[in-house]
Motif scaffolding. Structure first.
Motif, PDB file in Angstrom:
ATOM      1  N   ASP A 119     -35.026  16.228  -1.497  1.00  0.00           N
ATOM      2  CA  ASP A 119     -35.537  14.853  -1.534  1.00  0.00           C
ATOM      3  C   ASP A 119     -35.404  14.188  -0.167  1.00  0.00           C
ATOM      4  N   SER A 120     -35.443  15.003   0.882  1.00  0.00           N
ATOM      5  CA  SER A 120     -35.300  14.487   2.247  1.00  0.00           C
ATOM      6  C   SER A 120     -36.619  13.891   2.753  1.00  0.00           C
ATOM      7  N   PHE A 155     -29.824  17.166  -5.851  1.00  0.00           N
ATOM      8  CA  PHE A 155     -30.726  16.720  -4.792  1.00  0.00           C
ATOM      9  C   PHE A 155     -30.069  16.983  -3.440  1.00  0.00           C
ATOM     10  N   ALA A 168     -30.505  15.321  -0.485  1.00  0.00           N
ATOM     11  CA  ALA A 168     -30.298  14.213   0.441  1.00  0.00           C
ATOM     12  C   ALA A 168     -29.703  12.964  -0.205  1.00  0.00           C
ATOM     13  N   SER A 169     -29.509  12.972  -1.506  1.00  0.00           N
ATOM     14  CA  SER A 169     -28.929  11.799  -2.161  1.00  0.00           C
ATOM     15  C   SER A 169     -27.754  12.247  -3.015  1.00  0.00           C
ATOM     16  N   ASN A 170     -26.980  11.307  -3.461  1.00  0.00           N
ATOM     17  CA  ASN A 170     -25.820  11.609  -4.291  1.00  0.00           C
ATOM     18  C   ASN A 170     -26.097  11.374  -5.762  1.00  0.00           C
ATOM     19  N   GLN A 171     -27.323  11.540  -6.175  1.00  0.00           N
ATOM     20  CA  GLN A 171     -27.685  11.317  -7.570  1.00  0.00           C
ATOM     21  C   GLN A 171     -27.712  12.637  -8.334  1.00  0.00           C
ATOM     22  N   ASP A 172     -26.725  13.468  -8.077  1.00  0.00           N
ATOM     23  CA  ASP A 172     -26.654  14.780  -8.706  1.00  0.00           C
ATOM     24  C   ASP A 172     -26.114  14.679 -10.124  1.00  0.00           C
ATOM     25  N   HIS A 202     -36.507   9.968 -10.101  1.00  0.00           N
ATOM     26  CA  HIS A 202     -36.006  10.060  -8.727  1.00  0.00           C
ATOM     27  C   HIS A 202     -37.176  10.097  -7.738  1.00  0.00           C
ATOM     28  N   GLY A 244     -36.330  10.276  -0.465  1.00  0.00           N
ATOM     29  CA  GLY A 244     -35.622   9.270   0.330  1.00  0.00           C
ATOM     30  C   GLY A 244     -35.927   9.380   1.811  1.00  0.00           C
ATOM     31  N   ALA A 269     -33.244  10.227   3.968  1.00  0.00           N
ATOM     32  CA  ALA A 269     -32.098  10.944   4.523  1.00  0.00           C
ATOM     33  C   ALA A 269     -32.459  12.378   4.905  1.00  0.00           C
ATOM     34  N   SER A 271     -25.419  21.300  -1.234  1.00  0.00           N
ATOM     35  CA  SER A 271     -26.055  21.426  -2.547  1.00  0.00           C
ATOM     36  C   SER A 271     -25.862  22.836  -3.114  1.00  0.00           C
TER      37      SER A 271
END
Length: 185
Positions: A54-55, A93, A95-99, A117, A120, A122, A129
């Motif tokens: 998701d970068s 993901f 690039a985010s911390n929504q794992d 989602h 992003g 980042a 990951s």
């Protein structure tokens, strides 16, 4: 003239025999290929951790106005829907911390989480990951374990990197390169 006709006929018979032998050998070998969509070698349920890139680079759009992130989501959805009943999943993901830090069997909830989602701004941290995925698969209920990474990173470059898990862990890494063909390591 008759001799040439007989020789030509012998060559055709030989070619047909070779083709049949090759087809039989391929059928018995149950090959796993990467053409088009990934063909699974496993039978029955499997534990799969999907890693979705998701970068920022996944915002890139193809000539049809679709971004790479949407293409990656579609590839994961297709892969998930093709898994056997009883398979368990998790979604990470890069690039985010929504794992999601659990494995579960409810495909619909994973598909909804992926749909909600968005890409992003980042930078991807793929190795972190992959480590999280290996950790999740330690508690997997199935002996067949897969990590499926959907990204625009070159799949061929992964062949030279060490995976963050032991070779005897049984984990297979599948890279769904949204720009190229899928690869398995």
């Amino acid at each position: 003239k008759l001799a040439r006709h007989l020789r030509l006929r012998e060559w055709w018979v030989l070619a047909i025999r070779i083709a049949l032998t090759a087809a039989l050998a391929l059928a018995l070998a149950k090959p796993v290929g990467c053409a088009g969509s990934f063909q699974r070698a496993e039978q029955g349920p499997v534990s799969v951790v999907y890693i979705l890139d998701d970068s920022l680079s996944m915002r890139f759009e193809d000539g049809k106005g679709r971004n790479l992130y949407d293409m990656a989501r579609e590839r994961i959805q297709s892969d998930m829907e093709g898994r056997a009943l009883g398979s368990e999943f998790s979604l990470l993901f890069t690039a985010s911390n929504q794992d999601s830090l659990r494995l579960g069997r409810d495909r619909a909830s994973w598909l909804r989480a992926m749909e909600k989602h968005s890409v992003g701004f980042a930078v991807a941290d793929v190795m972190t990951s992959l480590r999280k995925a290996a950790s999740l698969l330690e508690d997997a209920s199935h002996p067949q374990k897969r990590v499926v990474l959907a990204t625009n990173l070159a799949a061929k470059s992964w062949a030279q990197h060490r995976s963050p898990w032991d070779a005897d862990s049984g984990i297979v890494l599948q890279i769904l390169d949204v720009v190229r063909e899928p690869a398995v390591f």
